[in-house]
Design a protein around this motif. Structure first.
Motif, mmCIF file in Angstrom:
data_model
loop_
_atom_site.group_PDB
_atom_site.id
_atom_site.type_symbol
_atom_site.label_atom_id
_atom_site.label_comp_id
_atom_site.label_asym_id
_atom_site.label_seq_id
_atom_site.Cartn_x
_atom_site.Cartn_y
_atom_site.Cartn_z
ATOM 1 N N GLY A 17 0.723 -1.134 0.225
ATOM 2 C CA GLY A 17 0.476 -0.246 0.132
ATOM 3 C C GLY A 17 1.003 0.898 0.104
ATOM 4 O O GLY A 17 0.647 1.941 -0.627
ATOM 5 N N ALA A 18 1.792 1.137 1.052
ATOM 6 C CA ALA A 18 2.850 2.335 0.556
ATOM 7 C C ALA A 18 3.175 2.498 -0.272
ATOM 8 O O ALA A 18 3.504 3.559 -0.864
ATOM 9 N N ALA A 19 3.967 1.408 -1.235
ATOM 10 C CA ALA A 19 4.775 1.499 -2.179
ATOM 11 C C ALA A 19 3.815 2.128 -3.519
ATOM 12 O O ALA A 19 4.795 2.927 -4.155
ATOM 13 N N TYR A 20 2.329 1.710 -3.162
ATOM 14 C CA TYR A 20 1.382 2.361 -4.287
ATOM 15 C C TYR A 20 1.066 3.634 -4.206
ATOM 16 O O TYR A 20 1.194 4.391 -5.316
ATOM 17 N N THR A 21 1.002 4.257 -3.151
ATOM 18 C CA THR A 21 0.821 5.312 -2.703
ATOM 19 C C THR A 21 2.067 6.229 -2.996
ATOM 20 O O THR A 21 1.829 7.441 -3.809
ATOM 21 N N ALA A 22 3.412 6.157 -2.516
ATOM 22 C CA ALA A 22 4.716 6.911 -3.488
ATOM 23 C C ALA A 22 4.496 6.858 -4.468
ATOM 24 O O ALA A 22 4.637 7.663 -4.800
ATOM 25 N N SER A 23 4.255 5.642 -5.483
ATOM 26 C CA SER A 23 4.546 5.654 -6.738
ATOM 27 C C SER A 23 3.560 6.630 -7.635
ATOM 28 O O SER A 23 3.194 7.699 -8.464
ATOM 29 N N THR A 24 2.259 6.531 -6.993
ATOM 30 C CA THR A 24 1.119 7.744 -7.026
ATOM 31 C C THR A 24 1.340 8.865 -7.337
ATOM 32 O O THR A 24 1.238 9.555 -7.891
ATOM 33 N N LEU A 25 2.619 9.664 -5.913
ATOM 34 C CA LEU A 25 2.463 10.601 -5.575
ATOM 35 C C LEU A 25 3.612 10.955 -6.655
ATOM 36 O O LEU A 25 3.936 12.278 -6.563
ATOM 37 N N GLY A 26 4.518 10.272 -6.990
ATOM 38 C CA GLY A 26 5.926 10.277 -7.673
ATOM 39 C C GLY A 26 6.745 10.787 -7.517
ATOM 40 O O GLY A 26 8.253 10.493 -7.742
ATOM 41 N N VAL A 27 6.998 9.595 -6.386
ATOM 42 C CA VAL A 27 7.975 9.688 -5.448
ATOM 43 C C VAL A 27 9.328 8.585 -6.009
ATOM 44 O O VAL A 27 9.141 7.522 -7.218
#
Length: 63
Positions: A17-27
């Protein structure tokens, strides 16, 4: 042993979940990998600590 597997599974869900969220935010991907490794390490340490707590011993000290 069953609790350890459940704990690791929960940790993997948090990582996903954290990886998906971070990739969505452009990290950047390297920071996502670093964060995932840190969370995985903490999850393994937590699982090991929880498993160790189930084996209780009594120590008697004579004075």
């Amino acid at each position: 042993m069953n609790r350890v597997i459940l704990y690791i599974f929960g940790t993997l869900l948090v990582i996903a979940g954290a990886a998906y969220t971070a990739s969505t935010l452009g990290v950047e991907q390297r920071w996502i990998v670093v964060g995932c490794l840190v969370v995985l390490g903490l999850g393994i340490m937590g699982a090991a600590t929880g498993a160790r707590g189930s084996a209780k011993t009594n120590v008697v000290v004579d004075e």
